[in-house]
Design an enzyme around this catalytic site. Structure first.
Site, PDB file in Angstrom:
ATOM      1  CB  THR A 209      36.360  72.939  -1.582  1.00 40.05           C
ATOM      2  OG1 THR A 209      36.385  74.009  -0.619  1.00 40.05           O
ATOM      3  CG2 THR A 209      35.351  72.257  -1.578  1.00 40.05           C
TER       4      THR A 209
ATOM      5  CG  LEU B  22      38.945  82.387   1.767  1.00 38.97           C
ATOM      6  CD1 LEU B  22      40.534  82.536   2.976  1.00 38.97           C
ATOM      7  CD2 LEU B  22      38.832  83.601   0.846  1.00 38.97           C
ATOM      8  CB  CYS B  23      37.131  77.572  -1.523  1.00 39.11           C
ATOM      9  SG  CYS B  23      36.080  77.063  -2.936  1.00 39.11           S
ATOM     10  CG  ASN B  24      41.454  75.930   3.318  1.00 41.89           C
ATOM     11  OD1 ASN B  24      41.833  74.989   4.054  1.00 41.89           O
ATOM     12  ND2 ASN B  24      43.138  75.979   2.617  1.00 41.89           N
TER      13      ASN B  24
END
Ligand code: PLP
Length: 809
Positions: free
Chosen positions: A122, A390-392
């Site tokens: 992110t 997962l910030c992805n």
């Protein structure tokens, strides 16, 4: 060192990582752990030297300056970077390094075009927001762009520079992306130059970043040191000097990055010298953290030798974890794990795959197992894994096949980062990630495989739904006990024998009338995070009109009036909305410091006592968003419905997502009244005793009503799943569905200690659709006849209970 596994790790684990004593830590992609030797070496350095703020003339300052210069060199050497060709800028973390690059590009004449890979974290994605044009690329797009000589972003012609960013390793599934893209991108430039930004944060924790060839090295590399050493919390931006000039175009300057600044009659400043780091390190350096880095590098080398050795060790373990999870099969031979990480790459000593396994679980019918439910059970068993997005965002959407419109729909359906529900329309919205670090061992990996095997592999081919056979369509019970919880999430108060207790639309009288709220956030506190709340024991003194509160093991006590006197509360304007399970409510906070100090001291959290305003409506009323679920099988709803106005509302599905049933429920989460069946508790405790666990007491379930059969043998455990209506004494209650459980039930209500029961045994016997249930929600159905009794409905311990159940035959 057969297979790359480093047996020395087992020898040093207990001494160096005492915090791992009862934990299985598999979240090294979140952060790896610091060793005891590192902390000791750092402390010894701090205690034996006098360090001042760098860049002044005093000896203490000079000492800091000198040490930091040495450490810059040491870090560059760690990554095999020639200090003549590279500079290192210390930052708070990798994200701060990315932002620094973004700031400079934004200030560049003509702005910039931005292309980022789909697997980006992110923090890399956000860089697009100040670009003139941007684009998310998958592998094919990158290849096409690099081989065609086209613009990185279609209308890139207008921009002054191009920036291409990607992670060296995905933090989601561990995939390592080709570093060969870098020199190709550099030579791809059409009109305006193309720069590369490599996010090495995930990569560097278990692989050697090698910048020895400046021609093929990224222009800008960001990373975080805590991911390599566990400590210090520090990041870096490593700049290839040849490409560094663009960073000097950043307009901002701060203390530390200028030599002379004029402010008054003239506005002028002279930026600091030539070195990039001097121009980019705003304010005081995190100098203590930089000093700790020195110790971190030394100790890491002593413990683990080289990064190459760590790469081999972790690749071996990741392969073992991958193989172990893949081998798990349900009795019908269907796989249990859906893998998103690629396996065979480990065998090539992890060249294209880091030691991160991303996966999801399916039941034997192929349905997803909710991530949040897995996390709860993992937490109880002391496994540390991460799950969710997962910030992805790009990587997760790609591997789960989520389309943008679906993500938006999920968002409007209430899905957020960290929210409870993660399965929508048959698609799961997150992944489970187990990641391995230098100090991981075979037993960590084996324990996790055994955990998945124990709880998620269906060992028999029998159908999912465990029907309760031969349920009676009616039965006879009595009220064994009544309990209220005057302060939400704190200790209960048993209703004495021979006492009529009022039933209100929102629940039993005085149940969850108060709560504790965090003084900073206004959030209502819960036992899940603050187990010591169990030790707070409220009592109601009707003679004196007081709520008295003490805590177990202390003689101190406080009292507040039962009457809701506005003078006691902070002024209404100062009242901030509190939040219970995500919903905003307004609770009035008590003003007297001695009350709030009392609770803050017990919990060691700055909190305040708050009271829900009586008879609230509108903004101050918390509506029921019934979290009840159907399980086993769809139920038709009974014709009787609880409500607060005395008229029958149309039946609503108990599990409906929309808020159809609007009832005041004050602070009692989820439902007005919670009932449990003694024979179900006995059945559960029998399961617990089979595995040698401590039997659960009714109090951990925080029930209001415990129902027991006078002759216990004649009622089936869990027959409450089929109840539709209860008559308790003279009162009618409608059953709303089963109560979904989390690991809060593992807190011993007498000692505030946590263990894994009864959650573990419940998970084995009462799991439906990957959710765990125990107890039943119910609500009072007001009488249609207006009588004295209907205006003051009560129940008491010992009342006879008559059950109406749906016909299951
Ligand atoms: C951890 C991580 C980040 C974020 O690092 P911060 O230290 O939180 O800034 C970015 N990218 C990747 C690939 C990561 O693994």
């Amino acid at each position: 060192m057969a297979n790359g596994y480093n047996h020395n790790v087992e020898a040093l684990r207990d001494d160096e990582y005492p915090m791992l004593k009862d934990a299985t830590y598999l979240d090294h992609a979140g952060t790896t752990l610091y060793s005891k030797s590192l902390m000791e070496k750092f402390m010894a350095d701090m205690m034996s030297n006098l360090y001042g703020n760098p860049h002044s003339a005093s000896p203490s300052s000079q000492l800091s300056t000198n040490r930091i210069e040495d450490i810059r060199l040491k870090v560059l050497q760690f990554f095999k970077a020639n200090p003549a060709l590279f500079d290192i800028v210390f930052t708070a973390n990798a994200t701060a390094g990315i932002k620094l690059v973004m700031d400079a590009f934004r200030d560049h004449k003509g702005g910039y075009s931005y292309g980022y890979h789909q697997d980006a974290h992110t923090s890399l994605v956000g860089v697009r927001e100040s670009a003139i044009a941007s684009r998310c690329l998958d592998d094919e797009d990158v290849e096409q762009w690099l081989s065609s000589g086209a613009f990185l972003v279609e209308d890139g012609l207008k921009s002054g520079a191009n920036l291409f960013a990607y992670p060296a390793q995905s933090n989601m599934d561990g995939r390592r992306l080709p570093l060969s893209w870098i020199p190709r991108a550099r030579s791809s430039s059409v009109i305006s130059p193309t720069y590369t930004l490599l996010d090495a944060s995930a990569f560097v924790s278990t692989a050697q970043l090698d910048l020895s060839n400046a021609d093929t090295a990224p222009d800008f590399t960001v990373l975080s040191f805590y991911k390599m050493f566990g400590f210090p919390d520090l990041g870096a931006l490593i700049v290839r000097k040849e490409s560094g000039a663009i960073l000097k175009e950043r307009k901002y300057f701060g203390g530390g990055t200028v030599d002379v600044v004029l402010c008054n009659k003239e506005q002028w400043h002279a930026p600091k010298g030539d070195s990039l780091h001097e121009r980019l390190e705003d304010g005081s350096l995190p100098f203590h953290s930089i000093l700790a880095l020195d110790a971190a590098i030394d100790v890491h080398k002593t413990l683990y030798g080289s990064m190459e050795q760590i790469a081999q060790h972790t690749a071996f373990l990741a392969q073992r974890l991958y193989d172990g999870l893949m081998s798990l099969r349900h009795a019908n031979s269907d796989p249990v794990c859906e893998m998103y990480s690629h396996a065979p790459a480990f065998k090539k000593s992890g060249k294209s795959q880091g030691p991160i396994i991303a996966f999801n679980l399916r039941n034997s019918q192929g349905a997803w197992v909710s991530n949040t439910e897995v996390e709860k059970l993992a937490a109880v068993r002391k496994f540390h894994v991460r799950s969710g997005g997962l910030c992805n965002p790009g990587g997760v959407a790609a591997c789960l096949g989520l389309e943008p419109w679906e993500m938006r729909k999920n968002f409007s359906a209430g899905f957020r980062c960290g929210a409870e529900t993660d399965i929508y329309s048959g698609k799961i919205t997150g992944v489970i990630r187990a990641s391995i670090g230098a100090m991981s061992t075979m037993s960590d990996v084996d324990a996790f495989i055994a955990f998945v095997n124990e709880f998620y592999v269906e060992k028999t081919t029998s159908s999912l739904s465990k029907e309760v056979p031969g349920t009676h369509s009616s039965g006879q019970l009595i009220v064994e006990s009544l309990t209220i919880y005057p302060i939400k999430s704190c200790g209960g108060l048993d209703v004495p024998l021979n006492t009529d207790w009022e039933v209100r639309p929102e629940g039993l009288a005085w149940d969850r009338e108060w709560c504790l709220v965090h003084q900073g956030t206004g959030q209502a506190l819960s036992q899940k995070r603050h187990p010591r709340m169990a030790l707070i024991r409220p009592e109601i003194d009707f003679d004196k009109g007081l709520l008295r509160v003490r805590s177990v093991g202390s003689i101190e006590q406080i009292a507040v009036p039962l009457s809701s006197n506005p003078a006691l509360f902070k002024s209404f304007n100062a009242t901030q909305p509190s939040r219970v399970c995500g919903d905003s409510i307004v609770a009035h906070t008590y003003a007297r410091p001695e009350i709030n100090d009392f609770f803050s001291k017990i919990l060691d959290v700055p909190c305040a006592l708050a009271r829900f305003p009586a008879g609230g409506s509108g903004f101050s009323m918390r509506h029921a968003k019934a979290h009840m679920q159907k399980h086993q099988k769809p139920k038709s709803n009974s014709s009787k419905t609880c409500h607060d106005k005395g008229t029958l509302a149309p039946p609503t599905p108990p599990d409906s997502d929309t808020e159809v049933q609007k009832r005041p429920i004050l602070l009692s989460n989820e439902s007005p009244i919670l009932a449990i069946n003694r024979s179900s508790l006995d059945a559960l405790n029998e399961e617990i005793s089979k595995v040698g666990g401590k039997p659960a007491s009714a109090s951990v379930f925080r029930a209001n009503v415990v129902l027991a059969s006078p002759q216990s043998e004649n009622l089936e455990p869990y027959s409450e799943d089929h109840w539709t209506t209860l008559r308790i004494g003279e009162q009618i209650f409608q059953m709303l569905g089963s109560c979904r459980r989390c690991h809060m039930i593992c807190i011993d209500q007498d000692t505030a200690e946590r263990n894994d029961q009864p959650f573990v045994s419940l998970a084995k016997t009462r799991r439906f659709d990957s959710k765990i249930f125990f107890g039943s929600h119910m609500c009072h159905v007001p009488s249609k006849d207006i009588t004295k009794m209907s205006q003051f409905p009560t129940i008491r311990v010992g009342d006879l209970v008559t059950i109406e159940a749906e016909d299951t035959s």
